[in-house]
Scaffold this motif. Structure first.
Motif, PDB file in Angstrom:
ATOM      1  N   HIS A   1       0.816  -1.216   0.000  1.00 26.43           N
ATOM      2  CA  HIS A   1       0.000   0.000   0.000  1.00 26.43           C
ATOM      3  C   HIS A   1       0.849   1.265   0.000  1.00 26.43           C
ATOM      4  N   ILE A   2       2.160   1.121   0.153  1.00 24.35           N
ATOM      5  CA  ILE A   2       3.059   2.276   0.084  1.00 24.35           C
ATOM      6  C   ILE A   2       4.150   1.953  -0.925  1.00 24.35           C
ATOM      7  N   ARG A   3       4.535   2.980  -1.671  1.00 25.40           N
ATOM      8  CA  ARG A   3       5.569   2.773  -2.681  1.00 25.40           C
ATOM      9  C   ARG A   3       6.468   4.006  -2.714  1.00 25.40           C
TER      10      ARG A   3
ATOM     11  N   MET B   1      11.562   8.625  11.493  1.00 29.00           N
ATOM     12  CA  MET B   1      10.234   9.054  11.948  1.00 29.00           C
ATOM     13  C   MET B   1       9.212   7.911  11.938  1.00 29.00           C
ATOM     14  N   CYS B   2       9.417   6.910  11.143  1.00 28.52           N
ATOM     15  CA  CYS B   2       8.449   5.803  11.071  1.00 28.52           C
ATOM     16  C   CYS B   2       8.475   5.016  12.381  1.00 28.52           C
ATOM     17  N   PRO B   3       7.338   4.911  13.092  1.00 32.46           N
ATOM     18  CA  PRO B   3       7.333   4.196  14.375  1.00 32.46           C
ATOM     19  C   PRO B   3       7.536   2.696  14.220  1.00 32.46           C
TER      20      PRO B   3
ATOM     21  N   CYS C   1       9.836   0.930   9.129  1.00 28.45           N
ATOM     22  CA  CYS C   1       9.629   0.336   7.792  1.00 28.45           C
ATOM     23  C   CYS C   1      10.671   0.810   6.786  1.00 28.45           C
ATOM     24  N   TYR C   2      11.327   1.929   7.076  1.00 29.21           N
ATOM     25  CA  TYR C   2      12.319   2.488   6.154  1.00 29.21           C
ATOM     26  C   TYR C   2      13.711   2.306   6.740  1.00 29.21           C
ATOM     27  N   VAL C   3      14.593   1.715   5.943  1.00 29.39           N
ATOM     28  CA  VAL C   3      15.963   1.473   6.407  1.00 29.39           C
ATOM     29  C   VAL C   3      16.916   2.042   5.363  1.00 29.39           C
TER      30      VAL C   3
ATOM     31  N   ALA D   1       5.158  -4.281   8.520  1.00 28.35           N
ATOM     32  CA  ALA D   1       4.854  -3.889   9.903  1.00 28.35           C
ATOM     33  C   ALA D   1       4.199  -2.509   9.996  1.00 28.35           C
ATOM     34  N   CYS D   2       3.775  -1.960   8.878  1.00 30.45           N
ATOM     35  CA  CYS D   2       3.205  -0.604   8.856  1.00 30.45           C
ATOM     36  C   CYS D   2       1.968  -0.515   9.744  1.00 30.45           C
ATOM     37  N   VAL D   3       1.894   0.559  10.544  1.00 29.50           N
ATOM     38  CA  VAL D   3       0.737   0.772  11.417  1.00 29.50           C
ATOM     39  C   VAL D   3      -0.236   1.802  10.826  1.00 29.50           C
ATOM     40  N   GLU D   4      -0.008   2.185   9.571  1.00 26.54           N
ATOM     41  CA  GLU D   4      -0.910   3.057   8.807  1.00 26.54           C
ATOM     42  C   GLU D   4      -1.118   4.420   9.464  1.00 26.54           C
ATOM     43  N   CYS D   5      -0.031   4.968   9.997  1.00 27.62           N
ATOM     44  CA  CYS D   5      -0.135   6.269  10.665  1.00 27.62           C
ATOM     45  C   CYS D   5      -0.050   7.437   9.684  1.00 27.62           C
ATOM     46  N   GLY D   6       0.578   7.220   8.530  1.00 26.16           N
ATOM     47  CA  GLY D   6       0.682   8.272   7.522  1.00 26.16           C
ATOM     48  C   GLY D   6       1.850   9.217   7.706  1.00 26.16           C
ATOM     49  N   THR D   7       2.666   8.984   8.718  1.00 26.75           N
ATOM     50  CA  THR D   7       3.773   9.894   9.006  1.00 26.75           C
ATOM     51  C   THR D   7       4.733  10.033   7.830  1.00 26.75           C
ATOM     52  N   CYS D   8       5.064   8.921   7.201  1.00 31.11           N
ATOM     53  CA  CYS D   8       6.071   8.954   6.131  1.00 31.11           C
ATOM     54  C   CYS D   8       5.639   9.869   4.989  1.00 31.11           C
ATOM     55  N   ARG D   9       4.370   9.840   4.658  1.00 31.88           N
ATOM     56  CA  ARG D   9       3.888  10.690   3.567  1.00 31.88           C
ATOM     57  C   ARG D   9       4.019  12.167   3.933  1.00 31.88           C
TER      58      ARG D   9
ATOM     59  N   GLU E   1       4.206   7.293  -2.367  1.00 30.60           N
ATOM     60  CA  GLU E   1       2.825   7.056  -2.805  1.00 30.60           C
ATOM     61  C   GLU E   1       2.160   6.210  -1.734  1.00 30.60           C
ATOM     62  N   TRP E   2       1.093   6.737  -1.151  1.00 32.63           N
ATOM     63  CA  TRP E   2       0.509   6.117   0.044  1.00 32.63           C
ATOM     64  C   TRP E   2      -0.977   5.902  -0.149  1.00 32.63           C
ATOM     65  N   ASN E   3      -1.425   4.702   0.070  1.00 27.63           N
ATOM     66  CA  ASN E   3      -2.856   4.374   0.054  1.00 27.63           C
ATOM     67  C   ASN E   3      -3.132   3.463   1.234  1.00 27.63           C
TER      68      ASN E   3
HETATM   69 FE1  SF4 Z   1       5.802   3.843   8.957  1.00 30.41          FE
HETATM   70 FE2  SF4 Z   1       3.518   5.114   9.510  1.00 30.41          FE
HETATM   71 FE3  SF4 Z   1       4.575   5.233   7.027  1.00 30.41          FE
HETATM   72 FE4  SF4 Z   1       3.511   2.962   7.923  1.00 30.41          FE
HETATM   73  S1  SF4 Z   1       2.416   4.889   7.527  1.00 30.41           S
HETATM   74  S2  SF4 Z   1       5.458   3.164   6.842  1.00 30.41           S
HETATM   75  S3  SF4 Z   1       4.064   3.019  10.118  1.00 30.41           S
HETATM   76  S4  SF4 Z   1       5.462   6.085   8.930  1.00 30.41           S
END
Ligand code: SF4
Length: 91
Positions: free
Chosen positions: A20-22, A40-42, A45-47, A59-67, A76-78
């Motif tokens: 769901h993220i690219r 910043m990703c809790p 997911c990004y290394v 392991a994404c918790v769908e917080c939207g922080t990365c976007r 690209e986030w959905n």
């Molecule tokens: Fe990390 Fe949140 Fe982005 Fe998911 S939505 S990859 S948990 S920052």
């Protein structure tokens, strides 16, 4: 509880064939000076690997922080398809 203990209480139904993220443009990430997604990703997911950024969405918790924090609009986030992704379990 630590953040890790709380995250481990959740369950995921990972959509392995349709992440769901690219990262739209890995070259922009390579040139990105601060790479805020990597700290910043809790869910970590990004290394950073060399100058590049590697994303794994399992392991994404769908917080939207990365976007929000990406300074180059390179994410690209959905939301995952219906029923997929994280299932929150509150402890
Ligand atoms: Fe990390 Fe949140 Fe982005 Fe998911 S939505 S990859 S948990 S920052």
């Amino acid at each position: 509880f630590t953040i890790e203990e709380r995250l481990n209480a959740n369950a995921w139904d990972v959509d392995v064939h349709r992440p769901h993220i690219r990262i739209k443009d890995p070259e922009k990430c390579r040139k990105c000076e601060k790479k805020p997604c990597t700290y910043m990703c809790p869910a970590k997911c990004y290394v950073q690997q060399g100058d590049y950024v590697v994303l794994s969405t399992e392991a994404c918790v769908e917080c939207g922080t990365c976007r929000v924090v990406c300074p180059h609009g390179s994410i690209e986030w959905n939301y995952p398809r219906s029923g997929m992704g994280i299932w929150y379990r509150f402890t």
